[in-house]
Enzyme design. Structure first.
Site, PDB file in Angstrom:
ATOM      1  N   ASP A  64     -23.476 -58.690 -10.766  1.00  0.00           N
ATOM      2  CA  ASP A  64     -23.120 -58.970  -9.377  1.00  0.00           C
ATOM      3  C   ASP A  64     -21.600 -59.117  -9.355  1.00  0.00           C
ATOM      4  O   ASP A  64     -21.052 -60.130  -9.799  1.00  0.00           O
ATOM      5  CB  ASP A  64     -23.798 -60.256  -8.902  1.00  0.00           C
ATOM      6  CG  ASP A  64     -23.421 -60.619  -7.471  1.00  0.00           C
ATOM      7  OD1 ASP A  64     -22.574 -59.920  -6.872  1.00  0.00           O
ATOM      8  OD2 ASP A  64     -23.967 -61.611  -6.948  1.00  0.00           O
ATOM      9  N   ASN A  91     -16.265 -48.112  -7.058  1.00  0.00           N
ATOM     10  CA  ASN A  91     -17.089 -47.571  -5.986  1.00  0.00           C
ATOM     11  C   ASN A  91     -17.928 -48.634  -5.280  1.00  0.00           C
ATOM     12  O   ASN A  91     -18.246 -48.483  -4.099  1.00  0.00           O
ATOM     13  CB  ASN A  91     -18.009 -46.476  -6.543  1.00  0.00           C
ATOM     14  CG  ASN A  91     -19.068 -46.066  -5.544  1.00  0.00           C
ATOM     15  OD1 ASN A  91     -18.780 -45.444  -4.530  1.00  0.00           O
ATOM     16  ND2 ASN A  91     -20.317 -46.441  -5.830  1.00  0.00           N
ATOM     17  N   TYR A 155     -15.042 -54.641   8.012  1.00  0.00           N
ATOM     18  CA  TYR A 155     -15.321 -53.632   6.986  1.00  0.00           C
ATOM     19  C   TYR A 155     -14.146 -52.664   6.896  1.00  0.00           C
ATOM     20  O   TYR A 155     -13.647 -52.364   5.794  1.00  0.00           O
ATOM     21  CB  TYR A 155     -16.610 -52.872   7.309  1.00  0.00           C
ATOM     22  CG  TYR A 155     -16.798 -51.643   6.442  1.00  0.00           C
ATOM     23  CD1 TYR A 155     -17.160 -51.763   5.102  1.00  0.00           C
ATOM     24  CD2 TYR A 155     -16.601 -50.363   6.969  1.00  0.00           C
ATOM     25  CE1 TYR A 155     -17.303 -50.640   4.309  1.00  0.00           C
ATOM     26  CE2 TYR A 155     -16.747 -49.240   6.180  1.00  0.00           C
ATOM     27  CZ  TYR A 155     -17.102 -49.381   4.852  1.00  0.00           C
ATOM     28  OH  TYR A 155     -17.241 -48.266   4.062  1.00  0.00           O
ATOM     29  N   ALA A 157     -11.098 -53.162   7.782  1.00  0.00           N
ATOM     30  CA  ALA A 157      -9.932 -53.875   7.254  1.00  0.00           C
ATOM     31  C   ALA A 157     -10.009 -54.016   5.736  1.00  0.00           C
ATOM     32  O   ALA A 157      -8.992 -53.923   5.046  1.00  0.00           O
ATOM     33  CB  ALA A 157      -9.818 -55.246   7.907  1.00  0.00           C
ATOM     34  N   LYS A 159     -11.391 -51.939   3.690  1.00  0.00           N
ATOM     35  CA  LYS A 159     -11.084 -50.639   3.104  1.00  0.00           C
ATOM     36  C   LYS A 159      -9.603 -50.302   3.267  1.00  0.00           C
ATOM     37  O   LYS A 159      -8.999 -49.665   2.396  1.00  0.00           O
ATOM     38  CB  LYS A 159     -11.965 -49.559   3.730  1.00  0.00           C
ATOM     39  CG  LYS A 159     -13.433 -49.675   3.334  1.00  0.00           C
ATOM     40  CD  LYS A 159     -13.619 -49.581   1.830  1.00  0.00           C
ATOM     41  CE  LYS A 159     -15.071 -49.532   1.419  1.00  0.00           C
ATOM     42  NZ  LYS A 159     -15.255 -49.397  -0.047  1.00  0.00           N
TER      43      LYS A 159
END
Length: 254
Positions: A64, A91, A155, A157, A159
């Protein structure tokens, strides 16, 4: 200067996070097909086992990555097994629609823990080994890292932050011979929407809307995205660093 061939991925050691499905699964298999030795990292061991089925070059590590200690354990697993690390593919990530009216501290924290903090800590843990191999980091962003996503601003932001990390690390690590680039896929067939907790009817609506907006008229396939991850990681790509390559069927042009 001699030009290196794509075959130079043979015997390279690659860590791919989020390898249990979608782009991560496709990438782990593509690197293995290219001759690399791959550590596939993900939360669910059963999903990782599906990824590695028929691919003896893919070893598995369940983790995790939101656990601050996990990145060190991931890198240690690769080094203990093969003694080197050449490529880190960041990824793993989480997608979440979170309109401003429904924004919560825990929601923001969960997004940034996996999408920003985890790849940062993985890169830090991998750094001494990448310095020795003059290796490369490939971060997986999103077309929404540089275009608006109403209802999913945090989300987007997260990236955008990953893309700025990519540029900054590229300059910071250039003297060590480490290249850092990012791939920014558009909407791609995967389990990301289901993992975000969206009902099937909403998922189908989102997919229809994606297809309508994308100039090439379809969502992406994980295998075609993985092809570009290999190209960015290829040692033959000697003079490319700090770049964000968008592969989204032309979506960012609309």
């Amino acid at each position: 200067m001699s030009v290196k061939s794509p075959g130079d991925l043979a015997e390279r050691v690659v860590v791919v996070t989020g390898a249990g499905s979608g782009i991560g699964r496709a990438a782990a298999r593509a690197f293995a097909d290219a001759g690399a030795r791959v550590l596939g990292v993900g939360r669910r061991i059963d999903a990782l086992e599906e990824t590695a089925a028929g691919y003896p070059a893919i070893a598995l590590h369940s983790a995790d990555l939101s656990d601050p200690e996990a990145p060190e354990h991931v890198v240690d697993a690769a080094i203990d097994r093969w003694g080197q690390l050449d490529v880190l593919v960041n990824n793993a990530g989480v997608a979440k629609l979170m309109p401003l009216a429904g924004t919560t501290t825990s929601g923001i924290t969960a997004l940034f823990d996996l999408n920003v903090v985890a790849p940062s800590l993985l890169a830090r843990a991998a750094l001494p080994h990448l310095c020795r191999s003059r290796g490369t980091i490939v971060n997986v962003s999103s077309t929404f890292g540089h275009r608006p996503l109403p209802g999913g601003a945090h989300y987007a932001a997260s990236k955008a932050a990953l893309e700025q990390l990519t540029r900054s690390w590229a300059v910071e690590l250039a003297a060590d011979g480490i290249r850092v680039n990012a791939l920014a896929p558009g909407p791609t067939e995967s389990q990301a929407l289901a993992a975000a907790g969206l009902p099937e009817t909403v998922i189908e609506q989102i997919k229809r809307e994606d297809v309508a907006r994308i100039p090439l008229g379809r969502r992406g396939d994980p295998d075609e995205v993985a092809t570009w991850l290999l190209r960015l990681a290829d040692p033959a790509t000697t003079w490319l660093t700090g770049q964000i390559l968008t592969i989204d069927g032309g979506l960012e042009l609309t």
